[in-house]
Write a protein that holds these residues in place. Structure first.
Motif, mmCIF file in Angstrom:
data_model
loop_
_atom_site.group_PDB
_atom_site.id
_atom_site.type_symbol
_atom_site.label_atom_id
_atom_site.label_comp_id
_atom_site.label_asym_id
_atom_site.label_seq_id
_atom_site.Cartn_x
_atom_site.Cartn_y
_atom_site.Cartn_z
ATOM 1 N N PRO A 203 33.919 48.345 40.293
ATOM 2 C CA PRO A 203 35.162 47.689 40.715
ATOM 3 C C PRO A 203 34.998 46.177 40.830
ATOM 4 C CG PRO A 203 34.127 48.831 42.557
ATOM 5 C CD PRO A 203 33.373 49.238 41.328
ATOM 6 N N SER A 204 35.993 45.466 40.357
ATOM 7 C CA SER A 204 35.986 44.010 40.437
ATOM 8 C C SER A 204 36.676 43.565 41.718
ATOM 9 C CB SER A 204 36.708 43.409 39.226
ATOM 10 O OG SER A 204 36.970 42.037 39.412
ATOM 11 N N ASN A 205 36.169 42.499 42.326
ATOM 12 C CA ASN A 205 36.825 41.963 43.516
ATOM 13 C C ASN A 205 38.102 41.193 43.169
ATOM 14 O OD1 ASN A 205 35.864 39.543 42.467
ATOM 15 N ND2 ASN A 205 34.235 39.312 43.999
ATOM 16 N N GLN A 206 38.392 41.126 41.852
ATOM 17 C CA GLN A 206 39.633 40.488 41.412
ATOM 18 C C GLN A 206 40.665 41.494 40.911
ATOM 19 O OE1 GLN A 206 39.129 37.050 38.883
ATOM 20 N NE2 GLN A 206 37.330 36.337 40.001
ATOM 21 N N GLY A 207 40.408 42.785 41.156
ATOM 22 C CA GLY A 207 41.390 43.805 40.832
ATOM 23 C C GLY A 207 41.105 44.570 39.558
ATOM 24 N N ASP A 208 42.000 45.529 39.269
ATOM 25 C CA ASP A 208 41.801 46.445 38.150
ATOM 26 C C ASP A 208 41.925 45.788 36.785
ATOM 27 O OD1 ASP A 208 41.451 48.466 39.980
ATOM 28 O OD2 ASP A 208 43.519 49.204 39.843
ATOM 29 N N GLN A 209 42.485 44.608 36.727
ATOM 30 C CA GLN A 209 42.675 43.943 35.442
ATOM 31 C C GLN A 209 41.460 43.126 35.015
ATOM 32 O OE1 GLN A 209 45.322 44.668 33.479
ATOM 33 N NE2 GLN A 209 45.633 46.141 35.141
ATOM 34 N N HIS A 210 40.331 43.386 35.645
ATOM 35 C CA HIS A 210 39.093 42.689 35.304
ATOM 36 C C HIS A 210 37.952 43.682 35.112
ATOM 37 C CE1 HIS A 210 41.401 39.340 36.946
ATOM 38 N NE2 HIS A 210 40.550 38.519 36.368
ATOM 39 N N LEU A 211 37.064 43.373 34.194
ATOM 40 C CA LEU A 211 35.804 44.078 34.030
ATOM 41 C C LEU A 211 34.700 43.275 34.695
ATOM 42 C CD1 LEU A 211 35.969 45.084 30.252
ATOM 43 C CD2 LEU A 211 36.160 46.632 32.195
ATOM 44 N N VAL A 212 33.671 43.974 35.129
ATOM 45 C CA VAL A 212 32.519 43.318 35.752
ATOM 46 C C VAL A 212 31.351 43.309 34.771
ATOM 47 C CG1 VAL A 212 30.825 43.420 37.624
ATOM 48 C CG2 VAL A 212 33.224 43.936 38.087
#
Length: 327
Positions: A203-212
């Motif tokens: 999970p990204s701390n910037q939300g679901d619209q980001h990949l880590v």
């Protein structure tokens, strides 16, 4: 000083996969590139030739060509090509770059070439994209895994697996950032000094619209002490799936780590930012050509590489890396 890369990857006549994805950006960034084409196809085959989850969203917009034709290079044919280079005494390289392979004997022949070239030039840097699979599924024969784990990865200086490939190579599941850091440490112990997990399901701390994505680099200082930098990047997703992005990522990382050899943060920021610009330009072009409400064709979704020359040379940084550890 001239810097020369030997790139052993796939090739397509139309589009950008493998060596077609890697050669142009490397040349734009000042590298001479010698290419050996592991396969030669008319076009991409639908995903396994270079499709990687570098800031794209799988399951979204994607289109396959209806047909493809071509040839596959065998191990003995690879050795013939390399022998010709060697007989002319032009087999000195600063970098080796490898990507997709699906034949054990071919991969072992690549290992032999890397070992010989590293013996001739101990400072040679080998960049390996260990293309094995994604999302829990392998898309190469399972017998390639032990070859990568036991023969290829120990030779690599820079390694660019995705999460699934890192799990395969280490035998460890990655469910958290801590797991990812431990997996990268295990990969370091296998040989590579730089490891970049190009995409994860974390999970990204910037939300679901980001990949880590995560990276780790170990550098031995002149006094023998070790410096370590570990980074994390939150990469915006694009609602499309492209072919050739993994090959582009590995080539760009090679180039930018060359220009920033002791700064993984800067190298990864430039690599991912170029990717972002290329992909955004491609999806904009594809949607415009397809027209409102229509699905772009495979030809329209081919990476807009030449049109992105300026971004490749001097990328505006749109993704910043967070330093997790620096000592």
């Amino acid at each position: 000083m001239e810097c020369r890369v030997l790139s052993i990857q796939s090739h397509v006549v139309r589009g950008y996969v493998g060596n077609k994805s890697a050669t142009f950006p490397l040349q734009v960034l000042g590298f001479e590139v010698d290419s050996i084409n592991s396969v030669q196809f008319s076009n991409h085959t639908g995903g396994v030739l270079g499709q990687r989850r570098a800031h794209i969203e799988l399951g979204a917009l994607f289109a396959c060509y209806a047909h493809w034709k071509g040839q596959v290079l065998k191990a003995d044919e690879l050795n013939v090509l390399y022998e010709g280079i060697k007989l002319n005494k032009v087999n000195h390289y600063d970098y080796i770059l490898t990507g997709y392979s699906r034949d054990t004997s071919f991969l072992m022949a690549v290992v032999d070439i890397i070992q010989e070239l590293k013996k001739a030039n101990p400072s040679l840097v080998y960049v390996c994209d260990p293309v094995l699979g994604d999302h829990g599924a392998m898309y190469v024969p399972e017998e390639l895994l032990p070859v990568y784990r036991d023969k290829v990865v120990p030779l690599a200086d820079i390694l660019t697996p995705n999460q699934f490939e890192a799990e395969l190579l280490t035998g460890r599941k990655i469910r958290s950032i801590e797991d990812a850091l431990e997996a990268m440490e295990l990969l370091h112990k296998m040989g590579p000094k730089t490891v970049v997990l190009t995409s994860t399901d974390l999970p990204s701390n910037q939300g679901d619209q980001h990949l880590v994505a995560l990276g780790s680099q170990k550098i031995v200082k002149p006094d023998g002490s070790l410096t370590v930098q570990k980074i994390c990047m939150n990469i915006p997703k694009v609602d499309a799936v492209f072919v050739g992005t993994g090959d582009l990522f590995a080539a760009l990382l090679l180039a930018w780590t060359h220009h920033h050899p002791k700064d993984l943060k800067a190298a990864c920021e430039k690599t991912v930012s170029v990717m972002h610009h290329v992909i955004k330009r491609t999806i904009t072009y594809a949607n415009d050509k397809a027209g409102p409400g229509k699905r772009p064709s495979p030809a329209q979704l081919e990476l807009r590489m030449v049109q992105s020359k300026g971004d490749i040379e001097n990328p505006a940084i749109v993704v910043e890396a967070n330093i997790l550890h620096n000592s």
